[in-house]
Design a protein around this motif. Structure first.
Motif, PDB file in Angstrom:
ATOM      1  N   TYR A 180      46.933  29.912  52.028  1.00 47.89           N
ATOM      2  CA  TYR A 180      46.761  30.630  53.286  1.00 47.89           C
ATOM      3  C   TYR A 180      45.480  31.457  53.299  1.00 47.89           C
ATOM      4  N   VAL A 181      44.995  31.842  52.104  1.00 47.73           N
ATOM      5  CA  VAL A 181      43.717  32.556  52.070  1.00 47.73           C
ATOM      6  C   VAL A 181      42.587  31.582  52.420  1.00 47.73           C
ATOM      7  N   ASP A 182      42.657  30.369  51.849  1.00 45.24           N
ATOM      8  CA  ASP A 182      41.666  29.349  52.197  1.00 45.24           C
ATOM      9  C   ASP A 182      41.713  29.060  53.696  1.00 45.24           C
ATOM     10  N   ALA A 183      42.957  28.968  54.214  1.00 37.13           N
ATOM     11  CA  ALA A 183      43.110  28.671  55.637  1.00 37.13           C
ATOM     12  C   ALA A 183      42.473  29.772  56.476  1.00 37.13           C
ATOM     13  N   ALA A 184      42.717  31.023  56.078  1.00 36.88           N
ATOM     14  CA  ALA A 184      42.154  32.140  56.830  1.00 36.88           C
ATOM     15  C   ALA A 184      40.636  32.117  56.758  1.00 36.88           C
ATOM     16  N   ARG A 185      40.128  31.781  55.550  1.00 37.56           N
ATOM     17  CA  ARG A 185      38.670  31.755  55.382  1.00 37.56           C
ATOM     18  C   ARG A 185      38.060  30.682  56.275  1.00 37.56           C
ATOM     19  N   SER A 186      38.729  29.544  56.368  1.00 39.20           N
ATOM     20  CA  SER A 186      38.185  28.460  57.182  1.00 39.20           C
ATOM     21  C   SER A 186      38.277  28.787  58.673  1.00 39.20           C
ATOM     22  N   ARG A 187      39.190  29.700  59.003  1.00 35.55           N
ATOM     23  CA  ARG A 187      39.251  30.130  60.409  1.00 35.55           C
ATOM     24  C   ARG A 187      38.157  31.123  60.721  1.00 35.55           C
ATOM     25  N   GLY A 188      37.442  31.576  59.712  1.00 33.37           N
ATOM     26  CA  GLY A 188      36.333  32.481  59.945  1.00 33.37           C
ATOM     27  C   GLY A 188      36.702  33.946  59.798  1.00 33.37           C
ATOM     28  N   VAL A 189      37.815  34.225  59.153  1.00 31.23           N
ATOM     29  CA  VAL A 189      38.187  35.626  58.899  1.00 31.23           C
ATOM     30  C   VAL A 189      37.166  36.228  57.926  1.00 31.23           C
ATOM     31  N   SER A 190      36.748  37.464  58.202  1.00 30.27           N
ATOM     32  CA  SER A 190      35.706  38.080  57.367  1.00 30.27           C
ATOM     33  C   SER A 190      36.228  38.299  55.946  1.00 30.27           C
ATOM     34  N   GLU A 191      35.306  38.304  54.982  1.00 31.94           N
ATOM     35  CA  GLU A 191      35.682  38.439  53.573  1.00 31.94           C
ATOM     36  C   GLU A 191      36.433  39.746  53.343  1.00 31.94           C
ATOM     37  N   TYR A 192      35.979  40.815  53.994  1.00 33.32           N
ATOM     38  CA  TYR A 192      36.595  42.125  53.805  1.00 33.32           C
ATOM     39  C   TYR A 192      38.051  42.081  54.240  1.00 33.32           C
ATOM     40  N   ARG A 193      38.249  41.521  55.455  1.00 36.35           N
ATOM     41  CA  ARG A 193      39.593  41.439  56.012  1.00 36.35           C
ATOM     42  C   ARG A 193      40.466  40.521  55.152  1.00 36.35           C
ATOM     43  N   LEU A 194      39.840  39.475  54.639  1.00 30.39           N
ATOM     44  CA  LEU A 194      40.527  38.516  53.785  1.00 30.39           C
ATOM     45  C   LEU A 194      41.137  39.217  52.569  1.00 30.39           C
ATOM     46  N   VAL A 195      40.305  40.039  51.926  1.00 26.72           N
ATOM     47  CA  VAL A 195      40.778  40.728  50.726  1.00 26.72           C
ATOM     48  C   VAL A 195      41.793  41.795  51.111  1.00 26.72           C
ATOM     49  N   ARG A 196      41.448  42.588  52.134  1.00 26.22           N
ATOM     50  CA  ARG A 196      42.297  43.710  52.515  1.00 26.22           C
ATOM     51  C   ARG A 196      43.674  43.247  52.968  1.00 26.22           C
ATOM     52  N   ARG A 197      43.712  42.275  53.886  1.00 27.42           N
ATOM     53  CA  ARG A 197      44.976  41.946  54.528  1.00 27.42           C
ATOM     54  C   ARG A 197      45.697  40.768  53.895  1.00 27.42           C
ATOM     55  N   HIS A 198      44.955  39.750  53.518  1.00 28.68           N
ATOM     56  CA  HIS A 198      45.631  38.527  53.083  1.00 28.68           C
ATOM     57  C   HIS A 198      45.929  38.519  51.591  1.00 28.68           C
ATOM     58  N   ALA A 199      45.001  39.026  50.804  1.00 30.01           N
ATOM     59  CA  ALA A 199      45.191  38.931  49.356  1.00 30.01           C
ATOM     60  C   ALA A 199      45.813  40.199  48.779  1.00 30.01           C
ATOM     61  N   TYR A 200      45.504  41.330  49.383  1.00 34.66           N
ATOM     62  CA  TYR A 200      45.832  42.612  48.789  1.00 34.66           C
ATOM     63  C   TYR A 200      47.310  42.956  48.966  1.00 34.66           C
ATOM     64  N   LYS A 201      47.780  42.767  50.210  1.00 34.01           N
ATOM     65  CA  LYS A 201      49.147  43.221  50.508  1.00 34.01           C
ATOM     66  C   LYS A 201      50.213  42.537  49.663  1.00 34.01           C
ATOM     67  N   PRO A 202      50.244  41.202  49.628  1.00 30.92           N
ATOM     68  CA  PRO A 202      51.293  40.593  48.806  1.00 30.92           C
ATOM     69  C   PRO A 202      51.141  40.900  47.332  1.00 30.92           C
ATOM     70  N   ALA A 203      49.922  41.236  46.921  1.00 21.12           N
ATOM     71  CA  ALA A 203      49.701  41.513  45.500  1.00 21.12           C
ATOM     72  C   ALA A 203      50.249  42.876  45.107  1.00 21.12           C
ATOM     73  N   LEU A 204      50.506  43.733  46.093  1.00 30.27           N
ATOM     74  CA  LEU A 204      50.929  45.102  45.759  1.00 30.27           C
ATOM     75  C   LEU A 204      52.425  45.214  45.491  1.00 30.27           C
ATOM     76  N   VAL A 205      53.206  44.267  45.993  1.00 31.58           N
ATOM     77  CA  VAL A 205      54.651  44.381  45.835  1.00 31.58           C
ATOM     78  C   VAL A 205      55.083  44.463  44.368  1.00 31.58           C
ATOM     79  N   PRO A 206      54.551  43.582  43.494  1.00 30.73           N
ATOM     80  CA  PRO A 206      54.978  43.684  42.094  1.00 30.73           C
ATOM     81  C   PRO A 206      54.654  45.040  41.481  1.00 30.73           C
ATOM     82  N   ILE A 207      53.640  45.720  42.026  1.00 33.34           N
ATOM     83  CA  ILE A 207      53.267  47.012  41.471  1.00 33.34           C
ATOM     84  C   ILE A 207      54.425  48.004  41.594  1.00 33.34           C
ATOM     85  N   ILE A 208      55.155  47.907  42.693  1.00 30.37           N
ATOM     86  CA  ILE A 208      56.259  48.842  42.894  1.00 30.37           C
ATOM     87  C   ILE A 208      57.276  48.680  41.767  1.00 30.37           C
TER      88      ILE A 208
END
Lengths: 365, 338
Positions: free
Chosen positions: A264-292
């Motif tokens: 889904y990150v690749d998909a978002a990138r191909s849709r033209g989502v900015s790199e910043y938004r990609l990291v902030r919203r697509h990659a970052y959020k699901p990665a934080l759950v295990p931290i809890i």
């Protein structure tokens, strides 16, 4: 202190939940009830283990006062404390006492352990709070950065930094910080939780004292007191916080790398989502759950680290008292404090698991 | 854990040497990862050599207070001259104690790791293979211990084993056993998980059909295949063992200074030195701990990353062209680095 192993083994807290069959229904409430009931065997096992280990050396009175009293006096003390009864009777009695909140009374100064929690627990809580703040501020952004710049030189530097955080014992980190900032640069206090003047001012609060100095200082309403408390908190908070920051950094890095390679990150990138938004919203959020979930394990590590940090900085919390009782060979107090901490760890793991379940529905099944 | 090198060069024979745990990963690694692994191996190597040859390297004994002429070293002597790293508040030579301390650390690691692997592997194997109520009970116990602060558990174990006072051998053994108690659950969990996975493999079933005994299946078929992750756990636990030992020493539960040199104890003695600006008594033993843990952790981290396909840095497709790459577009697409 099971940092890397945690990532390798998977979070322990959710293990009982993961074993349950899928689609069991019931959802959140059922998860919370089952998880709550699991606290009891955990506490029971730990209490039993501590009890057996501590009694394997004989009765605590001989261990503490042996050599200082005559044999008759010892025998009398042992008898009046009930340590001459069969071990099974003592064990059952001890378990019963734990459930009523009686964790024993120290031999050396006669204080009930639960009262120690009231007097010193606030200090430990405060220290753990500062440490967690440091860990979040340092660990999470740097972990994201390392993941994003994976295998480039900033990543290498950050990874070595994370390992250094882990490799440095908290007490050595504390001593180094003290040496640099308190002794050489003279910008921060050497030890303690507040200067004598602030502590005197706080005693005027009377019953409103919480034992958490930051809250007490705010109650006083004096900026000087707040500043003084915070100044004393910087070095202990850093020493203990950096240890945890290294754990967070590595965990965030690993998880963000994992999510960054998702489809889904690749998909978002191909849709033209900015790199910043990609990291902030697509990659970052699901990665934080295990931290809890990992925070749950970190509470155990923080408490262990707090014992050492408090000793280094004469931070008068539960860990400081524990070290004092260790030196005094007052093993009743040691057993009481360790058991109390086991209960705290079990309870906080429960709370963390519930929070994780609230955020991520996958945990519930 | 199939390797890129093997698929790339299928005709090359892989010798036993190349299949050894660390050697295999060293060959597999590239770039930064290889650098970290090599750095870790070098630091660990220096630590091992120092520990083994401590009696030859150290200028004085760990509990020596006077030189050959019977002249006292003096307390808190700054670094330089006869004492390269100065002397402690108790009048010991700092350099000597740092060097001798590596021997104590190594001894504790070896005893602790051997004991916990032994106990953890056997328990995990039995629990995973036999299952049933025994498995459930052991899992609950392991989970409970795993969630408990390691240092606190080690303190309790140290009290139980030595009553808080230690001779040289007793001290090392007490520290090692207390660390063992803490780490058995980790080995247990890993080996149990592997055993449960392997139990359902076809070769285990066929061994059953052939009529092999349970013991033979457990130790010949399951154990051999379940030890894959042990080198990784081994390194991680060694570094944790050093930190726990130092923590115990720092709280006064380590080994007495006359019995052996121990870095955590020396750091505890140096708390008051720091306040008066005497830095050499704390900085050097502390650095020794950091370096050893750093070295072992670097090795462990690299092994961990290499074992995890998500984290493994792959060779660039152009550097080692895979034979299938020309014909298959899918292969190229699955490589995150291409």
């Amino acid at each position: 202190m099971t940092t890397t192993a945690t990532t390798a083994l998977g979070p322990t807290g959710s293990a009982p939940a993961a074993r349950r069959p899928r689609g069991g229904g019931g959802g959140l409430l059922r998860f919370i009830i089952v998880r709550f009931l699991l606290i009891f065997p955990t506490i029971f096992i730990l209490v039993t283990m501590v009890f057996v280990l501590m009694r394997s050396i004989g009765d605590p009175i001989t261990a503490s006062l042996g050599g200082r009293l005559t044999a008759d006096q010892l025998a009398e003390r042992i008898h009046s404390a009930g340590y001459d009864r069969p071990i099974i009777v003592q064990y059952v009695e001890y378990i019963g006492q734990i459930f009523t909140g009686n964790f024993g009374t120290a031999i050396s100064d006669g204080r009930p352990v639960l009262q120690l929690l009231v007097t010193y627990g606030g200090a430990t809580l405060e220290l753990a709070f500062y440490a967690l703040i440091v860990a979040f501020i340092v660990g999470i952004p740097l972990g994201m950065l390392a993941a994003y710049l994976r295998d480039k030189w900033p990543d290498a530097v950050l990874r070595v930094f994370a390992i250094l955080c882990y490799a440095t014992p908290v007490f050595f980190a504390g001593l180094l910080l003290k040496l640099v900032f308190s002794v050489w640069l003279k910008v921060l206090p050497v030890a303690g939780r507040a200067s004598t003047r602030t502590e005197l001012n706080m005693s005027k609060l009377g019953d409103r004292r919480t034992g958490i100095y930051l809250i007490d200082a705010i109650q006083l309403g004096s900026p000087a007191a707040i500043g003084d408390v915070l100044q004393h908190a910087v070095l202990p908070g850093l020493a203990l916080g950096l240890l945890t920051a290294g754990v967070f950094l590595r965990l965030v890095r690993t998880n963000v790398i994992g999510t960054l390679s998702m489809d889904y990150v690749d998909a978002a990138r191909s849709r033209g989502v900015s790199e910043y938004r990609l990291v902030r919203r697509h990659a970052y959020k699901p990665a934080l759950v295990p931290i809890i979930t990992v925070i749950g394990l970190q509470i155990a590590m923080l408490l262990g680290g707090a014992v050492l940090t408090e000793t280094t900085f004469e931070w008068k919390g539960l860990g400081f008292k524990l070290a004092e009782y260790l030196t005094a060979r007052d093993f009743v107090a040691v057993q009481g404090i360790v058991t109390l901490l086991a209960v705290i760890v079990a309870l906080s793991n429960f709370i963390v698991d519930v929070i994780a379940a609230l955020i991520d529905p996958r945990v519930r099944y | 854990m199939s390797t890129t090198t093997e698929t790339a060069e299928p005709r090359r024979r892989v010798t036993l040497w190349q299949r050894l745990p660390v050697v295999h990963q060293l060959r597999q690694s590239v770039g930064l990862q290889r650098g970290m692994l090599i750095a870790g191996l070098i630091i660990t190597g220096i630590f091992l050599l120092t520990a083994i040859f401590a009696p030859l390297i150290a200028p004085y004994g760990f509990s020596q207070l006077r030189d050959a002429d019977g002249v006292s070293f003096g307390a808190q002597v700054p670094p330089g001259g006869a004492h390269l790293l100065g002397t402690t508040v108790g009048g010991y030579d700092v350099l000597s104690r740092v060097i001798w301390g590596s021997q104590t650390a190594l001894g504790v690691i070896v005893v602790a790791v051997v004991l916990s692997i032994f106990a953890g592997v056997i328990l995990g194997l039995i629990s995973g293979y036999i299952g049933g109520w025994l498995d459930r009970v052991l899992v609950v116990i392991a989970d409970a211990v795993f969630a408990f602060p390691t240092l606190l558990l080690a303190i309790v174990a140290a009290i139980a084993i030595s009553g808080g006072q230690s001779s040289l051998f007793g001290g090392i053994l007490a520290a090692a056993i207390s660390i063992t108690v803490v780490y058995i659950p980790q080995y247990f969990r890993v080996i149990r998980a592997e055993t449960v996975r392997i139990k359902s493999e076809a070769y285990v079933e066929s061994a059953k059909v052939v009529g092999s005994s349970t013991g033979r299946i457990m130790f010949r078929h399951v154990l051999r295949n379940a030890t894959r992750t042990l080198p990784l756990l081994f390194t991680l636990n060694s570094s944790e063992a050093i930190l726990t030992l130092a923590g115990l020493g720092f709280l006064g539960f380590g080994i007495q200074p006359t019995a052996a040199a121990e870095w955590g104890y020396d750091l505890n003695r140096s708390i008051s030195d720091v306040t008066s600006g005497i830095w050499w008594t704390s900085v050097f033993p502390g650095l020794a701990i950091v370096l050893v843990v750093l070295g072992i952790t670097l090795v462990g981290e690299s092994l961990n990353d290499l074992a995890d396909p998500r984290l493994r840095t792959r060779r660039k497709a152009s550097a080692v062209p895979a034979p299938t790459a020309e014909t298959s577009a899918v292969l190229e697409g699955t490589d995150p680095n291409s």
